[in-house]
Motif scaffolding. Structure first.
Motif, PDB file in Angstrom:
ATOM      1  N   VAL A 309      32.183  37.924  32.055  1.00 53.67           N
ATOM      2  CA  VAL A 309      32.234  39.103  32.303  1.00 53.67           C
ATOM      3  C   VAL A 309      32.189  40.376  33.001  1.00 53.67           C
ATOM      4  O   VAL A 309      33.419  40.597  33.350  1.00 53.67           O
ATOM      5  CB  VAL A 309      31.624  39.313  30.674  1.00 53.67           C
ATOM      6  CG1 VAL A 309      31.995  40.640  30.121  1.00 53.67           C
ATOM      7  CG2 VAL A 309      32.023  38.340  29.254  1.00 53.67           C
ATOM      8  N   GLN A 310      30.997  40.330  33.758  1.00 49.68           N
ATOM      9  CA  GLN A 310      30.785  41.192  34.497  1.00 49.68           C
ATOM     10  C   GLN A 310      31.848  41.287  35.975  1.00 49.68           C
ATOM     11  O   GLN A 310      32.401  41.548  36.301  1.00 49.68           O
ATOM     12  CB  GLN A 310      28.628  41.161  35.077  1.00 49.68           C
ATOM     13  CG  GLN A 310      28.182  41.672  34.138  1.00 49.68           C
ATOM     14  CD  GLN A 310      28.543  43.110  34.089  1.00 49.68           C
ATOM     15  OE1 GLN A 310      29.649  43.740  33.877  1.00 49.68           O
ATOM     16  NE2 GLN A 310      27.970  43.236  32.497  1.00 49.68           N
ATOM     17  N   ALA A 311      31.656  39.407  36.558  1.00 46.04           N
ATOM     18  CA  ALA A 311      32.496  39.314  37.801  1.00 46.04           C
ATOM     19  C   ALA A 311      33.983  39.277  37.815  1.00 46.04           C
ATOM     20  O   ALA A 311      34.824  40.282  38.252  1.00 46.04           O
ATOM     21  CB  ALA A 311      32.090  37.490  37.611  1.00 46.04           C
ATOM     22  N   TYR A 312      34.234  39.005  36.259  1.00 43.89           N
ATOM     23  CA  TYR A 312      36.364  39.097  36.552  1.00 43.89           C
ATOM     24  C   TYR A 312      36.199  40.807  36.268  1.00 43.89           C
ATOM     25  O   TYR A 312      37.393  41.367  36.693  1.00 43.89           O
ATOM     26  CB  TYR A 312      36.578  37.928  34.931  1.00 43.89           C
ATOM     27  CG  TYR A 312      36.744  36.898  35.243  1.00 43.89           C
ATOM     28  CD1 TYR A 312      38.207  36.679  35.771  1.00 43.89           C
ATOM     29  CD2 TYR A 312      35.983  36.263  35.419  1.00 43.89           C
ATOM     30  CE1 TYR A 312      38.215  35.841  36.330  1.00 43.89           C
ATOM     31  CE2 TYR A 312      35.758  34.206  35.288  1.00 43.89           C
ATOM     32  CZ  TYR A 312      37.190  34.477  35.553  1.00 43.89           C
ATOM     33  OH  TYR A 312      37.272  32.814  35.893  1.00 43.89           O
ATOM     34  N   GLY A 313      35.784  41.443  35.033  1.00 40.52           N
ATOM     35  CA  GLY A 313      35.162  42.932  35.039  1.00 40.52           C
ATOM     36  C   GLY A 313      35.698  43.573  36.389  1.00 40.52           C
ATOM     37  O   GLY A 313      36.447  45.044  35.961  1.00 40.52           O
ATOM     38  N   LYS A 314      34.537  43.212  37.179  1.00 37.88           N
ATOM     39  CA  LYS A 314      34.538  43.748  38.343  1.00 37.88           C
ATOM     40  C   LYS A 314      35.982  43.406  39.162  1.00 37.88           C
ATOM     41  O   LYS A 314      36.417  45.155  39.593  1.00 37.88           O
ATOM     42  CB  LYS A 314      33.511  43.160  38.789  1.00 37.88           C
ATOM     43  CG  LYS A 314      33.546  43.948  40.378  1.00 37.88           C
ATOM     44  CD  LYS A 314      31.608  44.328  41.088  1.00 37.88           C
ATOM     45  CE  LYS A 314      31.446  44.542  42.104  1.00 37.88           C
ATOM     46  NZ  LYS A 314      31.151  44.542  43.034  1.00 37.88           N
ATOM     47  N   VAL A 315      36.476  42.705  39.437  1.00 37.97           N
ATOM     48  CA  VAL A 315      37.648  42.580  40.204  1.00 37.97           C
ATOM     49  C   VAL A 315      39.290  42.774  39.836  1.00 37.97           C
ATOM     50  O   VAL A 315      39.511  43.792  40.386  1.00 37.97           O
ATOM     51  CB  VAL A 315      37.763  41.376  40.841  1.00 37.97           C
ATOM     52  CG1 VAL A 315      38.778  40.786  41.815  1.00 37.97           C
ATOM     53  CG2 VAL A 315      36.573  40.650  40.979  1.00 37.97           C
ATOM     54  N   ALA A 316      39.084  42.888  38.305  1.00 32.31           N
ATOM     55  CA  ALA A 316      40.164  43.518  37.754  1.00 32.31           C
ATOM     56  C   ALA A 316      40.213  45.104  37.944  1.00 32.31           C
ATOM     57  O   ALA A 316      41.000  45.204  38.252  1.00 32.31           O
ATOM     58  CB  ALA A 316      40.254  43.208  36.288  1.00 32.31           C
ATOM     59  N   TRP A 317      38.961  45.872  37.431  1.00 34.62           N
ATOM     60  CA  TRP A 317      39.127  47.037  38.073  1.00 34.62           C
ATOM     61  C   TRP A 317      39.254  47.388  39.614  1.00 34.62           C
ATOM     62  O   TRP A 317      39.515  48.653  40.061  1.00 34.62           O
ATOM     63  CB  TRP A 317      37.545  47.745  37.239  1.00 34.62           C
ATOM     64  CG  TRP A 317      36.896  48.976  37.745  1.00 34.62           C
ATOM     65  CD1 TRP A 317      37.186  49.506  38.782  1.00 34.62           C
ATOM     66  CD2 TRP A 317      36.598  50.138  37.043  1.00 34.62           C
ATOM     67  NE1 TRP A 317      36.739  50.838  38.992  1.00 34.62           N
ATOM     68  CE2 TRP A 317      36.806  51.297  37.599  1.00 34.62           C
ATOM     69  CE3 TRP A 317      36.466  50.080  35.479  1.00 34.62           C
ATOM     70  CZ2 TRP A 317      36.187  52.116  36.850  1.00 34.62           C
ATOM     71  CZ3 TRP A 317      36.604  50.955  34.935  1.00 34.62           C
ATOM     72  CH2 TRP A 317      35.501  51.965  35.163  1.00 34.62           C
ATOM     73  N   ASP A 318      38.809  46.707  40.427  1.00 32.72           N
ATOM     74  CA  ASP A 318      39.558  47.165  42.002  1.00 32.72           C
ATOM     75  C   ASP A 318      40.352  46.481  41.704  1.00 32.72           C
ATOM     76  O   ASP A 318      40.899  47.781  43.415  1.00 32.72           O
ATOM     77  CB  ASP A 318      38.279  46.121  42.810  1.00 32.72           C
ATOM     78  CG  ASP A 318      36.999  46.678  43.223  1.00 32.72           C
ATOM     79  OD1 ASP A 318      36.772  47.941  42.591  1.00 32.72           O
ATOM     80  OD2 ASP A 318      35.758  45.937  43.090  1.00 32.72           O
TER      81      ASP A 318
END
Ligand SMILES: Nc1ncnc2c1ncn2[C@@H]1O[C@H](COP(=O)(O)OP(=O)(O)OP(=O)(O)O)[C@@H](O)[C@H]1O
Ligand SMILES: [Mg+2]
Length: 425
Positions: A309-318
């Motif tokens: 959740v953190q990993a996908y969320g982080k890249v989507a945000w970036d």
């Protein structure tokens, strides 16, 4: 006619004066999803911006603390779950809860083949340092520190003169308590004395043990015995553990009464609501939204596993140019997120395996994602089950697989089978 090129967009990120950031927030917020303010935190033990879906465990621990503080008999807690599911983060949160109640706290991370004697001594030293300033009788603290030092120095490695390690305690080591060399006796005496100091202050002491499945067998047995003894005297000291799913069987193999000693809380992937909250709430703080189909896609990719959740969320945000973050943004970012997971989450673990161990895991992955029978793995490799025991045992020791129940094994890392199937053999 030549027009001056506009300043590249990244100047905003890279030439930021930190002291200007706050005043400038309002100016840039409408423009985009600012990577500087990316709230997500993929990483071992990284505190998530929102601890989602763990209310039940937090409540349970609240009750444990309250009961212990009131001198009620209470079983301690042990959190279990797969890799990346949030055990360390939960343990750290428990620690903060205990500290908020002014308890003394200390934490260790167990390692295979390492006695817990020194780490436990260091952790209890920390716990007592937290309590000492509030204690009215300094000599009680000194007395305990003397016992603690004696306990620490009974380390067999130190006794052989192979180590000049000193526990960093100024007080001279006392004699005749917690220094027999038998860990079970010594831990029991040490815990009882530490609990005594906490009782003076009407608080408790909590000792947190992460990766508890790695505590050597002899030490597990001593630890359980000490906890057992303590539970009978009602001393306000608890041992709170976290580890892989087979930890309960490790504990009960060593002491049959361990099931009555610890309350097991198995934590798993987040359900849809919790996973959405883990993404939405931190974003809302930064005035960023997700479209509903972006959340669908993120849940499908991360499958509710907190690390993912953190990993996908982080890249989507970036990669999202602006709020709201859309399905398109998630699609564009997914390969990069997968790439990062392949290196950081899966790859780093895969690297630790020897060629024979890798063959073993590839065979497991080919059979399927449910726990597999060791006999089937042997079949798939065309080998005798007994000849594969060393590979299996060392994979268990490395924390890559665990024995789900008798004769069955499974990966400790979620989606590891899928990762392996995508690897060239
Ligand atoms: N309840 C949660 N909500 C959202 N994110 C979480 C939650 N719990 C953990 N995370 C995130 O998941 C990641 C993994 O957490 P953590 O390191 O605690 O897992 P773990 O179970 O200890 O893994 P390991 O077995 O590898 O030690 C971290 O990036 C953390 O921020
Ligand atoms: Mg952990």
């Amino acid at each position: 006619m030549t027009v001056l090129a506009p300043a590249p967009a990244r100047t905003r990120r890279s030439t930021f004066f930190p002291n200007l950031r706050r005043p400038l927030y309002p100016a840039i917020k409408s423009e985009s999803v600012d990577p500087v303010r990316n709230p997500y935190a993929p990483g071992a033990g990284q505190r998530p911006p929102e601890l989602a879906g763990r209310d039940r465990e937090l409540q349970q621990f609240e009750v444990v603390l309250e009961r212990v503080a009131r001198g009620r008999p209470e079983r301690s807690m042990v959190v279990t779950g797969l890799r990346g599911v949030g055990k360390t983060v939960l343990l750290n949160t428990f620690k903060s809860m205990a500290m908020q109640r002014l308890w003394g706290t200390g934490k260790i991370e167990a390692r295979p083949d390492q006695s817990i004697r020194r780490p436990v001594a260091a952790a209890l030293h920390m716990a007592i340092r937290e309590l000492a300033p509030r204690h009215r009788a300094p000599e009680r603290i000194e007395e305990f520190l003397g016992v603690l030092k004696a306990f620490a120095m009974r380390d067999p490695a130190a006794a052989k003169g192979t180590s000049h390690w000193s526990p960093g305690i100024e007080v001279p080591a006392s004699r005749g308590r917690a220094d027999s060399g038998d860990l079970e006796i010594d831990l029991t005496e040490l815990f009882v004395d530490a609990a005594g100091v906490a009782t003076d202050l009407a608080v408790g002491i909590a000792l947190f043990i992460d990766e508890m499945q790695d505590v050597p067998a002899a030490d597990v047995s001593a630890l359980c015995a000490a906890c057992h003894e303590l539970s009978q005297t009602g001393g306000p000291l608890i041992v709170v553990g976290a580890g892989l799913p087979h930890l309960p069987s490790v504990l009960s193999a060593s002491k049959s009464y361990s099931e009555r000693l610890f309350r097991y809380a198995r934590i798993d992937k987040l359900d849809r609501d919790a996973a959405d909250l883990a993404l939405i709430l931190p974003a809302r703080e930064e005035e960023v939204e997700f479209t509903p189909d972006a959340l669908d896609a993120l849940y499908e990719a991360a499958d509710g596993y907190p690390y993912f959740v953190q990993a996908y969320g982080k890249v989507a945000w970036d990669l999202a140019p602006r709020s709201p973050i859309t399905l398109e943004d998630v699609k564009v970012s997914a390969p990069e997120a997968e790439e990062e997971l392949a290196v950081g989450f899966f790859g780093s673990r895969y690297e630790r395996a020897t060629p024979a161990e890798r063959d073993y895991m590839h065979a497991m992955a080919q059979i399927g994602d449910e726990p597999v029978a060791t006999a089937d793995v042997a079949d798939a490799l065309g080998r005798k089950p007994s000849s594969l025991s060393p590979a299996r045992d060392s994979l268990i020791k490395k924390g890559l697989i665990y024995s789900a129940e008798r004769g069955l094994i499974a990966f400790t890392v979620p989606h590891f089978g899928k990762f392996l199937r995508a690897q060239p053999v």
